[in-house]
Write a protein that holds these residues in place. Sequence first.
Motif, PDB file in Angstrom:
ATOM      1  N   ASP A  58       0.805  -1.226   0.000  1.00 29.18           N
ATOM      2  CA  ASP A  58       0.000   0.000   0.000  1.00 29.18           C
ATOM      3  C   ASP A  58       0.835   1.272   0.000  1.00 29.18           C
ATOM      4  N   SER A  59       2.154   1.122   0.028  1.00 27.61           N
ATOM      5  CA  SER A  59       3.028   2.282   0.218  1.00 27.61           C
ATOM      6  C   SER A  59       3.234   3.113  -1.046  1.00 27.61           C
ATOM      7  N   GLY A  60       2.830   2.573  -2.216  1.00 27.66           N
ATOM      8  CA  GLY A  60       3.109   3.251  -3.479  1.00 27.66           C
ATOM      9  C   GLY A  60       4.469   2.911  -4.049  1.00 27.66           C
ATOM     10  N   ARG A  61       5.209   2.061  -3.369  1.00 32.05           N
ATOM     11  CA  ARG A  61       6.558   1.696  -3.828  1.00 32.05           C
ATOM     12  C   ARG A  61       6.555   0.420  -4.667  1.00 32.05           C
ATOM     13  N   THR A  62       5.426  -0.267  -4.729  1.00 30.16           N
ATOM     14  CA  THR A  62       5.338  -1.479  -5.535  1.00 30.16           C
ATOM     15  C   THR A  62       4.629  -1.177  -6.849  1.00 30.16           C
ATOM     16  N   HIS A  63       4.784  -2.051  -7.813  1.00 26.17           N
ATOM     17  CA  HIS A  63       4.142  -1.860  -9.119  1.00 26.17           C
ATOM     18  C   HIS A  63       2.631  -2.019  -9.008  1.00 26.17           C
ATOM     19  N   ASP A  64       2.184  -3.017  -8.240  1.00 28.44           N
ATOM     20  CA  ASP A  64       0.756  -3.286  -8.056  1.00 28.44           C
ATOM     21  C   ASP A  64       0.430  -3.380  -6.573  1.00 28.44           C
ATOM     22  N   VAL A  65      -0.829  -3.128  -6.250  1.00 30.00           N
ATOM     23  CA  VAL A  65      -1.340  -3.294  -4.893  1.00 30.00           C
ATOM     24  C   VAL A  65      -1.948  -4.689  -4.789  1.00 30.00           C
ATOM     25  N   ILE A  66      -1.796  -5.345  -3.651  1.00 29.47           N
ATOM     26  CA  ILE A  66      -2.208  -6.738  -3.500  1.00 29.47           C
ATOM     27  C   ILE A  66      -3.702  -6.942  -3.726  1.00 29.47           C
ATOM     28  N   GLY A  67      -4.554  -6.087  -3.175  1.00 35.74           N
ATOM     29  CA  GLY A  67      -6.000  -6.235  -3.349  1.00 35.74           C
ATOM     30  C   GLY A  67      -6.485  -7.610  -2.936  1.00 35.74           C
ATOM     31  N   THR A  68      -7.303  -8.210  -3.779  1.00 34.59           N
ATOM     32  CA  THR A  68      -7.805  -9.552  -3.486  1.00 34.59           C
ATOM     33  C   THR A  68      -6.882 -10.643  -4.014  1.00 34.59           C
ATOM     34  N   SER A  69      -5.792 -10.250  -4.671  1.00 29.40           N
ATOM     35  CA  SER A  69      -4.900 -11.209  -5.328  1.00 29.40           C
ATOM     36  C   SER A  69      -5.748 -12.193  -6.130  1.00 29.40           C
ATOM     37  N   VAL A  70      -5.514 -13.504  -5.980  1.00 27.27           N
ATOM     38  CA  VAL A  70      -6.335 -14.485  -6.697  1.00 27.27           C
ATOM     39  C   VAL A  70      -7.380 -15.100  -5.767  1.00 27.27           C
ATOM     40  N   ASP A  71      -7.545 -14.513  -4.576  1.00 21.66           N
ATOM     41  CA  ASP A  71      -8.614 -14.846  -3.639  1.00 21.66           C
ATOM     42  C   ASP A  71      -8.608 -16.316  -3.201  1.00 21.66           C
ATOM     43  N   PHE A  72      -7.422 -16.835  -2.923  1.00 21.52           N
ATOM     44  CA  PHE A  72      -7.347 -18.178  -2.341  1.00 21.52           C
ATOM     45  C   PHE A  72      -8.101 -18.232  -1.017  1.00 21.52           C
ATOM     46  N   ARG A  73      -8.196 -17.094  -0.346  1.00 25.23           N
ATOM     47  CA  ARG A  73      -8.917 -17.039   0.938  1.00 25.23           C
ATOM     48  C   ARG A  73     -10.330 -17.604   0.802  1.00 25.23           C
ATOM     49  N   HIS A  74     -10.973 -17.385  -0.323  1.00 24.65           N
ATOM     50  CA  HIS A  74     -12.335 -17.872  -0.516  1.00 24.65           C
ATOM     51  C   HIS A  74     -12.442 -18.954  -1.586  1.00 24.65           C
ATOM     52  N   ARG A  75     -11.371 -19.194  -2.344  1.00 20.45           N
ATOM     53  CA  ARG A  75     -11.420 -20.166  -3.447  1.00 20.45           C
ATOM     54  C   ARG A  75     -10.462 -21.326  -3.227  1.00 20.45           C
ATOM     55  N   TYR A  76     -10.070 -21.518  -1.974  1.00 22.19           N
ATOM     56  CA  TYR A  76      -9.097 -22.567  -1.690  1.00 22.19           C
ATOM     57  C   TYR A  76      -9.609 -23.951  -2.091  1.00 22.19           C
ATOM     58  N   ALA A  77     -10.909 -24.193  -1.933  1.00 20.86           N
ATOM     59  CA  ALA A  77     -11.430 -25.520  -2.285  1.00 20.86           C
ATOM     60  C   ALA A  77     -11.251 -25.791  -3.780  1.00 20.86           C
ATOM     61  N   GLU A  78     -11.460 -24.767  -4.600  1.00 26.79           N
ATOM     62  CA  GLU A  78     -11.280 -24.921  -6.047  1.00 26.79           C
ATOM     63  C   GLU A  78      -9.835 -25.239  -6.390  1.00 26.79           C
ATOM     64  N   ASP A  79      -8.899 -24.514  -5.788  1.00 29.20           N
ATOM     65  CA  ASP A  79      -7.489 -24.725  -6.120  1.00 29.20           C
ATOM     66  C   ASP A  79      -6.981 -26.058  -5.578  1.00 29.20           C
ATOM     67  N   ILE A  80      -7.458 -26.441  -4.407  1.00 32.04           N
ATOM     68  CA  ILE A  80      -7.056 -27.736  -3.851  1.00 32.04           C
ATOM     69  C   ILE A  80      -7.627 -28.876  -4.691  1.00 32.04           C
ATOM     70  N   THR A  81      -8.841 -28.714  -5.173  1.00 24.55           N
ATOM     71  CA  THR A  81      -9.427 -29.708  -6.073  1.00 24.55           C
ATOM     72  C   THR A  81      -8.627 -29.819  -7.366  1.00 24.55           C
ATOM     73  N   SER A  82      -8.207 -28.679  -7.910  1.00 18.40           N
ATOM     74  CA  SER A  82      -7.397 -28.697  -9.137  1.00 18.40           C
ATOM     75  C   SER A  82      -6.091 -29.437  -8.907  1.00 18.40           C
ATOM     76  N   ALA A  83      -5.486 -29.255  -7.736  1.00 22.82           N
ATOM     77  CA  ALA A  83      -4.252 -29.967  -7.416  1.00 22.82           C
ATOM     78  C   ALA A  83      -4.509 -31.470  -7.318  1.00 22.82           C
TER      79      ALA A  83
END
Length: 425
Positions: A58-83
């Motif tokens: 959030d400091s403005g020193r990075t190229h992008d802000v993290i935001g929701t990223s790829v939302d593993f927090r709520h989509r972990y079941a999908e990614d674990i199933t894919s694995a």
Amino acid sequence: MRTPTRLLGAGAVLLCLLSPAAAVHAAPLPDDFLWGVATSGFQSEGSSPDSNWRRYSDSGRTHDVIGTSVDFRHRYAEDITSAADLGVDVFRFGVEWARLQPAPGVWDETELRYYDDVVREITGRGMTPMITLDHWVYPGWVADRGGWANPEIVDDWLANAQKVIERYSGVGALWITINEPTVYVQKELSFGGIGPDRAPRMLDRLVEVHRRAYDLIHENDPGARVSSNLAYVPAAMDALDTTFVDRVRDKLDFLGVDYYYGLSLDNLTAVSAITDAFYDISPQPDGIYHALMRYTRKFPGLPLYVVENGMPTDDGKPRPDGYTRSDHLRDHLYWMERARADGAPVIGYNYWSITDNYEWGTFRPRFGLFTVDALTDPTLTRRPTDAVAAYRDVVANGLPPGYEPGRRAGICSLVDPPLSCTNPP
């Protein structure tokens, strides 16, 4: 059998130095070999609580802000199933201290239950959790106290580690205490978490918490296997090992090795690592052979595990040289198998990563088996790359019979000089 270099004539030595190694077919891997995929907490979860890295983002020193990223927090079941659908044995993820302990002495039960669900999904799909305790992120209140510059962080860190260890002992986990300690220090230096004068002390404290966490794990989870994964930097490991790995050798049940790029007389593109432009590096798959053989010689009998290996593309675009993610995967597995054939006790391999994620300040490097456009796709749809089918096939059947790597070995590899140059496989 290799002919010792000292018995070769001068012309033969020169030929050895300047000629890439000839292709030799690799032996298949045993049934108990561990195939896996990896991710990390902060990079993939999104919706991050206050932490050192949320502040950096959030400091403005990075190229992008993290935001929701790829939302593993709520989509972990999908990614674990894919694995699980890949047929792999291991799913590596991180338990984020900043989520669990938002304030001193305060534990967030909602977040603890979230990680309970992650572990339950992994084990329920027949996979082994590989749990990382520290993937470069600590709570904001720890940052306010000085982070790794403050000696109190050791007890604070261990209190969190004990909470996690006690909660997940008995699930059959593999444990990683600290992800890439030397790069951790470098990132903290780059973003101001510590000053240059505090770097040696941070390393001392990382050594201390690893050693004590190792004992905590074995007290609470008898029979568990514990490590810390190192970042393999070609031609630099003699110096880097002295800062951490050499100091914890007696507290490692296996050595985690992360290999991403090589170095040779005909491939100096590794210089792009200085600016984190890893997508501009020309991959050198034969380097993983030299990296694994180095630690086979250095730590005889210590099992090795490739905890991270993968290829970044520039914002998901095809590489200009036409080298694909499946090419990269198969070529590295070929050389890993060659290392095993020459005595390297490699017990497992994780692909980094299951999906694209936030690469410490930017979404531009894409490492995922499944690509996700975190910046422009509000649905965060996971789209399989060509390596998904390739990895599934390798896990089920091994490399194709007679497979030969598509990328030639480097001329005079400098991954582990001088042997990697004078004694090619």
